[in-house]
Scaffold this motif. Structure first.
Motif, PDB file in Angstrom:
ATOM      1  N   LEU A  60       0.835  -1.040   0.125  1.00  0.00           N
ATOM      2  CA  LEU A  60      -0.131   0.027   0.080  1.00  0.00           C
ATOM      3  C   LEU A  60       0.949   1.306  -0.010  1.00  0.00           C
ATOM      4  O   LEU A  60       1.852   1.377   1.071  1.00  0.00           O
ATOM      5  N   ILE A  61       0.664   2.065  -0.878  1.00  0.00           N
ATOM      6  CA  ILE A  61       1.508   3.305  -1.092  1.00  0.00           C
ATOM      7  C   ILE A  61       0.569   4.386  -0.932  1.00  0.00           C
ATOM      8  O   ILE A  61      -0.375   4.623  -1.484  1.00  0.00           O
ATOM      9  N   VAL A  62       0.866   5.291   0.144  1.00  0.00           N
ATOM     10  CA  VAL A  62       0.314   6.605   0.361  1.00  0.00           C
ATOM     11  C   VAL A  62       0.899   7.705  -0.132  1.00  0.00           C
ATOM     12  O   VAL A  62       2.067   7.855   0.038  1.00  0.00           O
ATOM     13  N   SER A  63       0.108   8.407  -1.067  1.00  0.00           N
ATOM     14  CA  SER A  63       0.737   9.313  -1.697  1.00  0.00           C
ATOM     15  C   SER A  63      -0.178  10.655  -1.937  1.00  0.00           C
ATOM     16  O   SER A  63      -1.338  10.497  -2.175  1.00  0.00           O
ATOM     17  N   PRO A  64       0.239  11.971  -1.848  1.00  0.00           N
ATOM     18  CA  PRO A  64      -0.586  13.165  -1.674  1.00  0.00           C
ATOM     19  C   PRO A  64      -1.092  13.649  -3.145  1.00  0.00           C
ATOM     20  O   PRO A  64      -2.112  14.230  -3.233  1.00  0.00           O
ATOM     21  N   LEU A  65      -0.485  13.083  -4.221  1.00  0.00           N
ATOM     22  CA  LEU A  65      -0.906  13.781  -5.501  1.00  0.00           C
ATOM     23  C   LEU A  65      -1.264  12.481  -6.216  1.00  0.00           C
ATOM     24  O   LEU A  65      -0.823  11.636  -6.676  1.00  0.00           O
ATOM     25  N   ILE A  66      -2.502  12.957  -6.979  1.00  0.00           N
ATOM     26  CA  ILE A  66      -3.206  11.896  -7.986  1.00  0.00           C
ATOM     27  C   ILE A  66      -2.395  11.578  -9.309  1.00  0.00           C
ATOM     28  O   ILE A  66      -2.296  10.571  -9.829  1.00  0.00           O
ATOM     29  N   SER A  67      -1.756  12.926  -9.600  1.00  0.00           N
ATOM     30  CA  SER A  67      -0.928  12.915 -10.939  1.00  0.00           C
ATOM     31  C   SER A  67       0.206  11.908 -10.797  1.00  0.00           C
ATOM     32  O   SER A  67       0.446  11.172 -11.635  1.00  0.00           O
ATOM     33  N   LEU A  68       0.795  11.955  -9.525  1.00  0.00           N
ATOM     34  CA  LEU A  68       2.009  10.998  -9.333  1.00  0.00           C
ATOM     35  C   LEU A  68       1.531   9.669  -9.437  1.00  0.00           C
ATOM     36  O   LEU A  68       2.079   8.726  -9.739  1.00  0.00           O
ATOM     37  N   MET A  69       0.129   9.274  -8.655  1.00  0.00           N
ATOM     38  CA  MET A  69      -0.122   7.984  -8.659  1.00  0.00           C
ATOM     39  C   MET A  69      -0.400   7.455 -10.098  1.00  0.00           C
ATOM     40  O   MET A  69       0.191   6.293 -10.452  1.00  0.00           O
ATOM     41  N   ALA A  70      -1.077   8.130 -10.825  1.00  0.00           N
ATOM     42  CA  ALA A  70      -1.466   7.716 -12.454  1.00  0.00           C
ATOM     43  C   ALA A  70       0.199   7.562 -13.251  1.00  0.00           C
ATOM     44  O   ALA A  70       0.144   6.406 -13.911  1.00  0.00           O
ATOM     45  N   ALA A 113      -4.531   8.229  -1.861  1.00  0.00           N
ATOM     46  CA  ALA A 113      -4.275   9.201  -1.156  1.00  0.00           C
ATOM     47  C   ALA A 113      -4.655   9.255   0.324  1.00  0.00           C
ATOM     48  O   ALA A 113      -5.630   8.143   0.847  1.00  0.00           O
ATOM     49  N   PRO A 114      -4.003   9.774   1.165  1.00  0.00           N
ATOM     50  CA  PRO A 114      -4.273   9.617   2.838  1.00  0.00           C
ATOM     51  C   PRO A 114      -5.961   9.811   3.132  1.00  0.00           C
ATOM     52  O   PRO A 114      -6.270   9.414   3.993  1.00  0.00           O
ATOM     53  N   GLU A 115      -6.669  10.834   2.295  1.00  0.00           N
ATOM     54  CA  GLU A 115      -7.957  10.781   2.396  1.00  0.00           C
ATOM     55  C   GLU A 115      -8.733   9.807   2.284  1.00  0.00           C
ATOM     56  O   GLU A 115      -9.924   9.368   2.722  1.00  0.00           O
ATOM     57  N   ARG A 116      -8.396   8.647   1.458  1.00  0.00           N
ATOM     58  CA  ARG A 116      -8.985   7.110   1.330  1.00  0.00           C
ATOM     59  C   ARG A 116      -9.354   6.360   2.503  1.00  0.00           C
ATOM     60  O   ARG A 116     -10.424   6.107   2.578  1.00  0.00           O
ATOM     61  N   PHE A 117      -8.374   6.737   3.512  1.00  0.00           N
ATOM     62  CA  PHE A 117      -8.959   5.996   4.882  1.00  0.00           C
ATOM     63  C   PHE A 117     -10.313   6.407   5.350  1.00  0.00           C
ATOM     64  O   PHE A 117     -10.636   5.677   6.362  1.00  0.00           O
ATOM     65  N   SER A 118     -10.642   7.534   4.974  1.00  0.00           N
ATOM     66  CA  SER A 118     -11.897   7.980   5.491  1.00  0.00           C
ATOM     67  C   SER A 118     -13.218   7.639   4.757  1.00  0.00           C
ATOM     68  O   SER A 118     -14.229   7.936   4.970  1.00  0.00           O
ATOM     69  N   ALA A 119     -12.801   7.203   3.533  1.00  0.00           N
ATOM     70  CA  ALA A 119     -13.937   6.657   2.775  1.00  0.00           C
ATOM     71  C   ALA A 119     -14.558   5.435   3.241  1.00  0.00           C
ATOM     72  O   ALA A 119     -13.916   4.581   3.743  1.00  0.00           O
ATOM     73  N   PRO A 120     -15.939   5.434   3.112  1.00  0.00           N
ATOM     74  CA  PRO A 120     -16.610   4.049   3.523  1.00  0.00           C
ATOM     75  C   PRO A 120     -16.288   2.934   2.620  1.00  0.00           C
ATOM     76  O   PRO A 120     -16.049   2.870   1.763  1.00  0.00           O
ATOM     77  N   GLY A 121     -15.922   2.026   3.689  1.00  0.00           N
ATOM     78  CA  GLY A 121     -15.626   0.626   3.243  1.00  0.00           C
ATOM     79  C   GLY A 121     -14.109   0.236   2.882  1.00  0.00           C
ATOM     80  O   GLY A 121     -13.986  -0.654   2.919  1.00  0.00           O
ATOM     81  N   PHE A 122     -13.462   1.507   2.577  1.00  0.00           N
ATOM     82  CA  PHE A 122     -11.922   1.011   2.335  1.00  0.00           C
ATOM     83  C   PHE A 122     -11.222   0.412   3.415  1.00  0.00           C
ATOM     84  O   PHE A 122     -10.727  -0.650   3.328  1.00  0.00           O
ATOM     85  N   LEU A 123     -11.381   1.101   4.714  1.00  0.00           N
ATOM     86  CA  LEU A 123     -10.496   0.731   5.668  1.00  0.00           C
ATOM     87  C   LEU A 123     -10.979  -0.884   6.092  1.00  0.00           C
ATOM     88  O   LEU A 123     -10.001  -1.536   6.582  1.00  0.00           O
ATOM     89  N   SER A 124     -12.140  -1.090   6.212  1.00  0.00           N
ATOM     90  CA  SER A 124     -12.587  -2.560   6.389  1.00  0.00           C
ATOM     91  C   SER A 124     -12.121  -3.659   5.361  1.00  0.00           C
ATOM     92  O   SER A 124     -11.477  -4.674   5.889  1.00  0.00           O
ATOM     93  N   ILE A 126      -9.123  -3.184   3.634  1.00  0.00           N
ATOM     94  CA  ILE A 126      -7.757  -3.150   3.577  1.00  0.00           C
ATOM     95  C   ILE A 126      -7.361  -3.935   4.908  1.00  0.00           C
ATOM     96  O   ILE A 126      -6.473  -4.430   4.921  1.00  0.00           O
ATOM     97  N   THR A 127      -8.181  -3.448   6.044  1.00  0.00           N
ATOM     98  CA  THR A 127      -7.867  -4.169   7.309  1.00  0.00           C
ATOM     99  C   THR A 127      -7.990  -5.799   7.150  1.00  0.00           C
ATOM    100  O   THR A 127      -7.098  -6.363   8.127  1.00  0.00           O
TER     101      THR A 127
END
Length: 544
Positions: A60-70, A113-124, A126-127
Motif C-alpha cells: 500500500l503506497i500513500v501519496s498526496p498527489l493523484i497525478s503522481l499515482m497515475a 491518497a491519505p483521504e482514502r482511509f476516511s472513505a466508507p468501506g475502504f478501511l474495512s 484493507i484491514t
C-alpha cells in the motif's frame, strides 16, 4: 540481496543500484522499518517498488498527489508489475472495479491518497488483508514542521496500528532533523533504519537576485529566457501572477511553447498543459507550487522562482526539479520585499476552511511558518555560499567543493599579497568572518543591518591592487573595461571619469552583470548611464 539484484536487472532493466539504494532495499527486505531522506531524482521510488515485487504481496503506497499515482501506475504496468490506483479523480465505475480487485485478493502495488482511509468501506477491506509493505511517500507531510504539512497525514499512525503495524518505509526529499523525528514518532516506527543520503546537488547552480522594485523582475525574466533555448519551470506565488507571466512570455517569446498550471484551472486544462510541457523539449511552464511532484522530465535546464517561496524546504524541492539528469542546470531565485508580504498573507490564512484544526494548532503552524519564512529570506539576502546554506539548514555538515553558485562564482583565489593589499584583504576576510558569526541564527529583519566588506573606492585603482584582491580574471576584465571606457569618453570628447569612476568599473568587473537589470543594480550605475553605456558594457563582458 541476490534476489534483489536479479529483480533490479530482469524486471526494472537497471544495471546497478544508485548510491544507498542497495542498503535501503536491504533493510526493508530484512523486515526493518525504514525512513529515507533522498534528493529529488535520486531514486526514492525504487526503494519501495523493488521490495514490493520481492515480497509478492499487497503493498500500500500513500501519496498526496493523484497525478503522481497515475504516472507510477503507468510505469509499473509498462514493466508488467501489477499496480492499481484508487482516488477521487476516477469514475465511480473505476473505483468500484478497484475495490472489487482488492476484495478478490489483488497482490501488487496499490496507490491511495491519505483521504482514502476516511472513505466508507475502504478501511474495512484493507484491514482484512495482510500488507506486505506500507510505503508513505512525501512523508514530511506528516510533520507539523514540514513545509507541506497536511492534517490528513496525521491519521496515518493510527491507520498503521489498525493495519497491524505492517513493515513500513517512509520517504521524503526534504526533512530537517526535527521533521525526521516527527515522522518516526507520528508513524510509530519501531527502531527504524534512517537513511539520509545527502542534500547536495553539485550540478545545480544556485543564484539569488534581489530587486529593489518587483516590477523589474519582468524584463529580467524575459531577457533570461530569450537567451535560453531549453525548457524549464517558472514558479509564481499566486494564480494571478501565473496568468500574468504566461501572457507576458507568450507575447515576448514568439514560437516558444508557454503553458500555465495552477489549481484554479480545470483538471483537463492542467493535464493538457502538463503533457505539452513534457512533450516539448523547449517548453516553459509557468506554475504555482501545485505543479511538479512526480513529473518525469529529467532534462530541465532551469527552474526560476519568480517569487520568494515560504520555506527553504519548498525551495529546495521545487528547484531540485532542474538537472535530474545530472547535467548542469540553474536554480534562480528572484526576491523583492513584496514577496514577503504575499507569504505573510498566506500565513495569516493558515487554518481557513479546516474545522479540524484548533486555534492552538493554527497558532503553532503560523509560528512555524514565520520561522521558515525568516530562514528563506536569509538565504535570499545573505551573500554566502548557497549550497552551504542549504546543507546547513538540513543539518548536513559539509563544505561544498567547486561550487558554481552566484556567491562562489564571484570569488576568486587571491594571489600572494604584501603591504597595503595584504592588509585590505585581511580586513575583508575579518569582516566576512564576523558577518558569518553574526548570521548564525539571525532573523531576516536583522540581516539587512549586517556589515558589508568594503572595497577600496579610490578614484585611481591600480591593476596590481585589483589582481591582489580579486585575482587575475577580474583584473583582466577590469582592464578591458577601462579600455572601453576610454573609447567611449574620446567619442564624446569627455574625460574618462565622466563615463564611469574606477570604483564602479571594478564592481562591474567583479560582478560581471549579464543583463541591463543586473547592471543597474551596481552602485554608480543609474538609469541614464545604463541606457547610454549599457549595451557596450554588456557586449564587452559577453566576450569571455
Amino acid at each position: 540481496m541476490q534476489a534483489a539484484e536479479s529483480i533490479l536487472t530482469s524486471i526494472f532493466g537497471l544495471e546497478r543500484f544508485r548510491p544507498e539504494q542497495r542498503e535501503i532495499v536491504g533493510d526493508v527486505l530484512a523486515g526493518r522499518d525504514t525512513l529515507v531522506v533522498m534528493p529529488t531524482g535520486a531514486g526514492k521510488s525504487l526503494c519501495y517498488q523493488l521490495p514490493a515485487v520481492a515480497l509478492r504481496g499487497l503493498t500500500l503506497i500513500v501519496s498526496p498527489l493523484i497525478s503522481l499515482m497515475a504516472d507510477q501506475v503507468r510505469q509499473m504496468r509498462a514493466l508488467r508489475i501489477p499496480a492499481i490506483a484508487l482516488n477521487s479523480a476516477q469514475s465511480w465505475d473505476d473505483q468500484r472495479a478497484a475495490m472489487a480487485r482488492l476484495r478478490e485478493g489483488f497482490r501488487g502495488l496499490l496507490y491511495v491518497a491519505p483521504e482514502r482511509f476516511s472513505a466508507p468501506g475502504f478501511l474495512s477491506i484493507i484491514t482484512s488483508r495482510k500488507l506486505s509493505l506500507l510505503a508513505v511517500d512525501e512523508a514530511h507531510c506528516i510533520s507539523q514542521w514540514g513545509h507541506d504539512f497536511r492534517p490528513e497525514y496525521l491519521r496515518l499512525g493510527q491507520v498503521r496500528e489498525q493495519l497491524g503495524q505492517p513493515l513500513t518505509i517512509a520517504l521524503t526529499a526534504t526533512a530537517t532533523p526535527e521533521v525526521r523525528r516527527d515522522i518516526v514518532r507520528n508513524l510509530m516506527l519501531r527502531e527504524p533504519a534512517i537513511h539520509v543520503t545527502g542534500f547536495d546537488r553539485p550540478n545545480l547552480s544556485y543564484q539569488s537576485i534581489v530587486f529593489n522594485k518587483a516590477a523589474n523582475k519582468r524584463e529580467e525574466l524575459v531577457d533570461y529566457l530569450q537567451r535560453r533555448k531549453s525548457g524549464g519551470i517558472v514558479y509564481c506565488s499566486t494564480r494571478k501572477q501565473v496568468d500574468e507571466i504566461t501572457a507576458l512570455l507568450g507575447g515576448r517569446l514568439r514560437g516558444r511553447s508557454i503553458v500555465a498550471y495552477h489549481a484554479g484551472m480545470d483538471q483537463e486544462a492542467r493535464q493538457s498543459n502538463q503533457q505539452r510541457f513534457v512533450d516539448r523539449e523547449d517548453a516553459i511552464i509557468v506554475a504555482t507550487n501545485a505543479f511538479g511532484m512526480g513529473i518525469n522530465k529529467p532534462n530541465l535546464r532551469f527552474v526560476i522562482h519568480y517569487n520568494l517561496p515560504g520555506s527553504l524546504e519548498a525551495y529546495y524541492q521545487e528547484a531540485g526539479r532542474a538537472g535530474r539528469d545530472g547535467l548542469p542546470a540553474e536554480c534562480i531565485l528572484y526576491f523583492a520585499v513584496a514577496d514577503v508580504m504575499t507569504q505573510k498573507f498566506f500565513i495569516d490564512r493558515i487554518g481557513d476552511g479546516n474545522e479540524r484544526l484548533t486555534e492552538k494548532e493554527i497558532a503553532v503552524l503560523q509560528r512555524r511558518a514565520i520561522k521558515q519564512l525568516d530562514a528563506m529570506q536569509n538565504y535570499a539576502r545573505w551573500e554566502r555560499c548557497r549550497r552551504r546554506q542549504i546543507l546547513e539548514y538540513f543539518g548536513e555538515n559539509k563544505l561544498p567543493e567547486k561550487c558554481s553558485c552566484d556567491v562562489c562564482a564571484a570569488q576568486h583565489p587571491a594571489l600572494k599579497m604584501t603591504g597595503r593589499a595584504a592588509e585590505l584583504a585581511k580586513q575583508i576576510a575579518l569582516t566576512q568572518a564576523q558577518k558569518e558569526k553574526l548570521h548564525a541564527g539571525m532573523p531576516a529583519a536583522a540581516e539587512r543591518k549586517a556589515p558589508r566588506a568594503k572595497v577600496d573606492s579610490a578614484k585611481k585603482i591600480t591593476g596590481g591592487k585589483v589582481a591582489a584582491l580579486h585575482g587575475p580574471t577580474v583584473e583582466a576584465r577590469y582592464e578591458r573595461l577601462r579600455t572601453l571606457r576610454l573609447e567611449l569618453a574620446r567619442a564624446r570628447g569627455w574625460r574618462a571619469f565622466r563615463v564611469l569612476h574606477d570604483s564602479t568599473l571594478l564592481e562591474i568587473a567583479r560582478q560581471r552583470p549579464r543583463t541591463l537589470r543586473e547592471l543597474r543594480e551596481i552602485k554608480g550605475i543609474g538609469e541614464k548611464k545604463a541606457e547610454e553605456f549599457g549595451k557596450e558594457l554588456l557586449a564587452e563582458l559577453a566576450k569571455e
